[in-house]
Design a protein around this motif. Sequence first.
Motif, short mmCIF file in Angstrom:
data_model
loop_
_atom_site.label_atom_id
_atom_site.label_comp_id
_atom_site.label_asym_id
_atom_site.label_seq_id
_atom_site.Cartn_x
_atom_site.Cartn_y
_atom_site.Cartn_z
N TYR A 37 0.67 -1.36 0.05
CA TYR A 37 -0.13 -0.19 0.13
C TYR A 37 1.03 1.28 0.13
O TYR A 37 2.08 1.42 1.33
CB TYR A 37 -0.52 -0.49 1.66
CG TYR A 37 -1.81 1.11 1.15
CD1 TYR A 37 -2.98 0.69 -0.09
CD2 TYR A 37 -2.02 1.74 2.31
CE1 TYR A 37 -4.18 1.52 0.66
CE2 TYR A 37 -3.26 2.71 1.94
CZ TYR A 37 -3.83 2.34 1.13
OH TYR A 37 -5.64 3.14 1.00
N GLN A 39 1.62 5.35 -0.54
CA GLN A 39 1.02 6.77 -0.52
C GLN A 39 2.28 7.25 -1.45
O GLN A 39 3.25 7.43 -1.92
CB GLN A 39 0.92 7.84 0.41
CG GLN A 39 0.69 8.63 0.50
CD GLN A 39 0.43 9.84 1.35
OE1 GLN A 39 0.00 9.18 2.63
NE2 GLN A 39 1.11 10.53 1.84
N ILE A 40 1.65 7.99 -3.03
CA ILE A 40 2.36 8.84 -4.11
C ILE A 40 1.57 10.11 -4.25
O ILE A 40 0.79 10.07 -3.97
CB ILE A 40 1.79 7.61 -5.14
CG1 ILE A 40 1.60 6.85 -5.62
CG2 ILE A 40 2.12 8.90 -6.66
CD1 ILE A 40 3.07 6.11 -5.44
N SER A 51 -2.56 10.10 -2.79
CA SER A 51 -3.13 8.49 -3.54
C SER A 51 -2.88 7.78 -3.09
O SER A 51 -1.17 7.94 -3.51
CB SER A 51 -3.62 9.11 -4.99
OG SER A 51 -2.30 9.30 -5.83
N MET A 52 -3.73 6.96 -3.07
CA MET A 52 -2.21 5.60 -2.68
C MET A 52 -2.86 4.31 -3.76
O MET A 52 -3.65 4.74 -4.52
CB MET A 52 -3.61 5.33 -1.37
CG MET A 52 -3.37 6.57 0.06
SD MET A 52 -2.25 6.21 -0.04
CE MET A 52 -1.97 4.67 0.98
N LEU A 53 -2.12 3.59 -3.73
CA LEU A 53 -1.87 2.76 -4.78
C LEU A 53 -1.67 1.40 -4.07
O LEU A 53 -1.23 1.16 -3.08
CB LEU A 53 0.15 2.62 -5.64
CG LEU A 53 -0.10 3.41 -6.58
CD1 LEU A 53 0.88 3.40 -7.16
CD2 LEU A 53 -1.39 3.93 -7.32
N MET A 54 -2.66 1.03 -4.40
CA MET A 54 -2.60 -1.21 -3.96
C MET A 54 -1.77 -1.64 -5.04
O MET A 54 -2.34 -2.35 -6.25
CB MET A 54 -4.43 -1.67 -3.55
CG MET A 54 -4.46 -0.71 -2.78
SD MET A 54 -6.18 -1.17 -2.05
CE MET A 54 -6.15 -2.44 -2.97
N VAL A 55 -0.30 -2.59 -4.54
CA VAL A 55 0.44 -3.19 -5.84
C VAL A 55 0.96 -4.41 -5.46
O VAL A 55 0.81 -4.87 -3.62
CB VAL A 55 1.87 -2.20 -5.75
CG1 VAL A 55 2.91 -2.85 -6.50
CG2 VAL A 55 1.42 -0.38 -6.52
N VAL A 64 7.02 1.12 -9.58
CA VAL A 64 6.80 2.28 -9.00
C VAL A 64 7.83 3.04 -9.43
O VAL A 64 8.26 4.51 -8.89
CB VAL A 64 5.98 2.44 -8.40
CG1 VAL A 64 5.07 3.41 -7.20
CG2 VAL A 64 4.63 1.87 -8.49
#
Length: 148
Positions: A37, A39-40, A51-55, A64
């Motif tokens: 999880y 934070q970008i 925003s948050m990415l679920m990788v 990323v």
Amino acid sequence: MFKTSRNAELLPGLSTAPDGVQFWSYVELEVTWLWFYLQIVEDDGNEAFRSMLMVPSVPLLEQVIAAQTEHAWLEQAYLVNPGHMNKAGRWMMEPLLEISSIRDAQGNVLGHQYRVEGDRTYSTSASQPLDTRMSTHVIFSAALHLRG
């Protein structure tokens, strides 16, 4: 690794937008496996947007990391791991400090080692502990790859 259902789509009329954005009320994790999880931050010069990415995998996390610029960067990273890995019997989200690949003498990746806050480590390598013929290579380091 994450899947969605058409029933979960929100605002379906917006999916025809030129940038291809779709909104989902939920996603499903198909396997009981760890994920990240992130934070970008994207800074357009006037304002910073977060925003948050679920990788779902280390290779995608590496992409990323490689895509960071002076205008887009990682600010926070968490390891989300299942109970069978963390031995707590439940899913946990922990601040991620480091990921290393575990390699055999020929350089083949055998798995990964994850270090989280509290100096706990988790491994996806079948060999525990690391034997002398194995080496590690740092893929992610919070000290190097996160910017606050």
